[in-house]
Scaffold this active site. Structure first.
Site, PDB file in Angstrom:
ATOM      1  N   ARG A 101       0.849  -1.126  -0.045  1.00 30.79           N
ATOM      2  CA  ARG A 101       0.058   0.024   0.048  1.00 30.79           C
ATOM      3  C   ARG A 101       0.893   1.267   0.110  1.00 30.79           C
ATOM      4  O   ARG A 101       1.643   1.324   0.941  1.00 30.79           O
ATOM      5  CB  ARG A 101      -0.874   0.087   1.325  1.00 30.79           C
ATOM      6  CG  ARG A 101      -1.582   1.288   1.350  1.00 30.79           C
ATOM      7  CD  ARG A 101      -2.394   1.496   2.687  1.00 30.79           C
ATOM      8  NE  ARG A 101      -3.793   0.487   1.884  1.00 30.79           N
ATOM      9  CZ  ARG A 101      -4.942   0.821   2.601  1.00 30.79           C
ATOM     10  NH1 ARG A 101      -5.104   1.355   3.770  1.00 30.79           N
ATOM     11  NH2 ARG A 101      -5.955   0.159   2.211  1.00 30.79           N
ATOM     12  N   HIS A 128      -7.651   0.906  -6.069  1.00 31.39           N
ATOM     13  CA  HIS A 128      -7.766   0.049  -4.794  1.00 31.39           C
ATOM     14  C   HIS A 128      -8.468  -1.331  -5.188  1.00 31.39           C
ATOM     15  O   HIS A 128      -9.731  -1.499  -4.522  1.00 31.39           O
ATOM     16  CB  HIS A 128      -8.673   0.751  -3.813  1.00 31.39           C
ATOM     17  CG  HIS A 128      -8.556   0.130  -2.403  1.00 31.39           C
ATOM     18  ND1 HIS A 128      -7.847  -0.807  -2.093  1.00 31.39           N
ATOM     19  CD2 HIS A 128      -9.036   0.702  -1.320  1.00 31.39           C
ATOM     20  CE1 HIS A 128      -7.813  -1.137  -0.709  1.00 31.39           C
ATOM     21  NE2 HIS A 128      -8.580  -0.435  -0.047  1.00 31.39           N
ATOM     22  N   GLN A 131     -10.396  -3.963  -2.488  1.00 29.87           N
ATOM     23  CA  GLN A 131     -11.374  -3.218  -1.981  1.00 29.87           C
ATOM     24  C   GLN A 131     -12.602  -3.692  -2.956  1.00 29.87           C
ATOM     25  O   GLN A 131     -13.730  -3.970  -2.611  1.00 29.87           O
ATOM     26  CB  GLN A 131     -11.444  -1.900  -1.765  1.00 29.87           C
ATOM     27  CG  GLN A 131     -12.971  -1.259  -1.350  1.00 29.87           C
ATOM     28  CD  GLN A 131     -13.168  -1.950   0.094  1.00 29.87           C
ATOM     29  OE1 GLN A 131     -12.105  -1.617   1.061  1.00 29.87           O
ATOM     30  NE2 GLN A 131     -14.410  -2.465   0.543  1.00 29.87           N
ATOM     31  N   ASP A 218     -17.089   7.657  -0.686  1.00 27.17           N
ATOM     32  CA  ASP A 218     -15.981   7.265   0.065  1.00 27.17           C
ATOM     33  C   ASP A 218     -15.489   8.685   0.641  1.00 27.17           C
ATOM     34  O   ASP A 218     -16.245   9.854   0.062  1.00 27.17           O
ATOM     35  CB  ASP A 218     -14.878   6.846  -0.861  1.00 27.17           C
ATOM     36  CG  ASP A 218     -13.486   6.442  -0.318  1.00 27.17           C
ATOM     37  OD1 ASP A 218     -13.438   6.564   0.742  1.00 27.17           O
ATOM     38  OD2 ASP A 218     -12.551   6.355  -1.006  1.00 27.17           O
ATOM     39  N   CYS A 258     -16.254   1.944   1.790  1.00 29.64           N
ATOM     40  CA  CYS A 258     -15.069   1.009   1.868  1.00 29.64           C
ATOM     41  C   CYS A 258     -14.542   1.197   3.277  1.00 29.64           C
ATOM     42  O   CYS A 258     -13.863   0.370   3.860  1.00 29.64           O
ATOM     43  CB  CYS A 258     -14.061   1.198   1.024  1.00 29.64           C
ATOM     44  SG  CYS A 258     -13.369   3.101   0.931  1.00 29.64           S
ATOM     45  N   ARG A 286     -13.687  -8.455   2.776  1.00 30.19           N
ATOM     46  CA  ARG A 286     -12.266  -8.154   2.363  1.00 30.19           C
ATOM     47  C   ARG A 286     -11.487  -9.542   2.578  1.00 30.19           C
ATOM     48  O   ARG A 286     -10.588  -9.857   1.824  1.00 30.19           O
ATOM     49  CB  ARG A 286     -11.556  -6.943   3.046  1.00 30.19           C
ATOM     50  CG  ARG A 286     -12.092  -5.551   2.893  1.00 30.19           C
ATOM     51  CD  ARG A 286     -11.949  -5.218   1.517  1.00 30.19           C
ATOM     52  NE  ARG A 286     -10.183  -5.266   1.263  1.00 30.19           N
ATOM     53  CZ  ARG A 286      -9.232  -4.008   1.716  1.00 30.19           C
ATOM     54  NH1 ARG A 286     -10.160  -3.032   2.162  1.00 30.19           N
ATOM     55  NH2 ARG A 286      -7.927  -4.079   1.404  1.00 30.19           N
TER      56      ARG A 286
END
Ligand code: CP
Ligand code: NVA
Length: 299
Positions: A101, A128, A131, A218, A258, A286
């Site tokens: 990440r 991402h 996700q 988000d 998320c 996840r």
């Protein structure tokens, strides 16, 4: 032979993705007991904070028989400027896969270019994809299929929005993105996928949500954009997923986020905690989706 990476949805076929989701369902239902990571070490490199990605990869790796190694850029030489291409070649000799990440997507591409083991994108400023695996699983759980569904994205055209565009292009569902001018998703990703499915970009949240089955949002300021928070709060006023906006959606619509969420900004408390919210299942997914990804990379 170069290893198989998962940096974006360009690294997976539609058939593989649907199989991965089936595997995730089997894992979640306790019908998968294999340990394809037995004897394998997975390095988890974080240059940004994480709760869900870190814990789901650590737990998932262990459940598949492997050993995770958490590496914060604050502690390893990467944070002191050791070149990624050097770290990549060294870690490749110790471990069986790298999850990273970080900020620039090009850094993950460089890591992969020099790695002799699979590299997984655990979030960049651009994408991402891990996700999205969980989000698609959550959508499939709610509706039985993603086919024929309309997904609305409200807010920033950020890494999550870009990954939704890639997912829509691969699976062929309709995606409507409502964002203020200047905060649109990545143009190259939009152009590549707009030819594959219907993707609407509008400034009007009502237009995006009308009749939609999945309402997504988000944070307005992603990790690394902390200096822009005040500017963004002004730009995104009117882009809150609240009860009034949801009255326009399909009666069976679900809400995804998320996480982490900023209640009262991109989503209201009552929607996040309300009956349409699937965010806790989404977070749990996840684990299942990433285990299915690891099983795909280590057949
Ligand atoms: N959604 C997500 O990636 O959460 P974390 O930042 O906690 O990993
Ligand atoms: N867009 C957010 C997602 C966090 C999981 C960020 O990049 O900070």
């Amino acid at each position: 032979m170069s290893p198989r990476h998962f940096l974006s949805f360009a690294d997976i076929s539609r058939t593989e993705l649907l199989t991965l989701l089936d595997t995730a369902v089997a894992m979640k239902g306790g019908r998968y007991t294999a340990t394809p990571l037995a004897g394998k070490q997975i390095a988890l490199i974080f240059a940004k904070s994480s709760t869900r990605t870190r814990v789901s990869f650590e737990v998932g790796t262990r459940q598949l028989g492997g050993q995770p190694i958490f590496l914060s850029s604050r502690d390893i030489q990467l944070g002191r400027g050791e070149p990624l291409k050097d770290m990549s070649r060294v870690l490749s000799r110790f471990v069986d896969a790298l999850m990273i990440r970080t900020f620039a997507h090009a850094d993950v591409e460089e890591l992969a270019a020099y790695s002799s083991v699979p590299v997984i994108n655990g979030l960049t400023d651009l994408l991402h994809p891990c996700q999205l695996l969980a989000d698609l699983l959550t959508m499939q759980e709610a509706f039985g299929t993603v086919e024929g569904k309309v997904v609305a994205w409200i807010g920033d055209g950020n890494n999550m929005a870009n990954s939704w565009i890639e997912a829509a292009g691969l699976l062929g569902f309709e995606l409507r993105i409502a964002c203020p001018e200047g905060y649109e998703p990545n143009k190259a990703i939009y152009d590549a996928n707009a030819a594959r499915t219907k993707i609407v970009i509008t400034e009007d949240p009502d237009e995006a949500v009308a009749g939609a089955h999945v309402i997504n949002t988000d944070v307005w300021a992603s990790m690394g954009q902390e200096a822009e928070i005040a500017l963004r709060q002004a730009a995104f006023a009117g882009y809150c997923v609240d009860d009034a906006l949801l009255t326009l959606a399909d009666p069976a619509a679900i809400v995804l986020h998320c996480l982490p969420a900023h209640r009262g900004e991109e989503i209201s408390e009552s929607v996040l905690e309300g009956p349409r919210s699937r965010v806790w299942d989404q977070a749990e997914n996840r684990l299942h989706a990433q285990k299915a990804l690891l099983a795909m990379l280590f057949p």
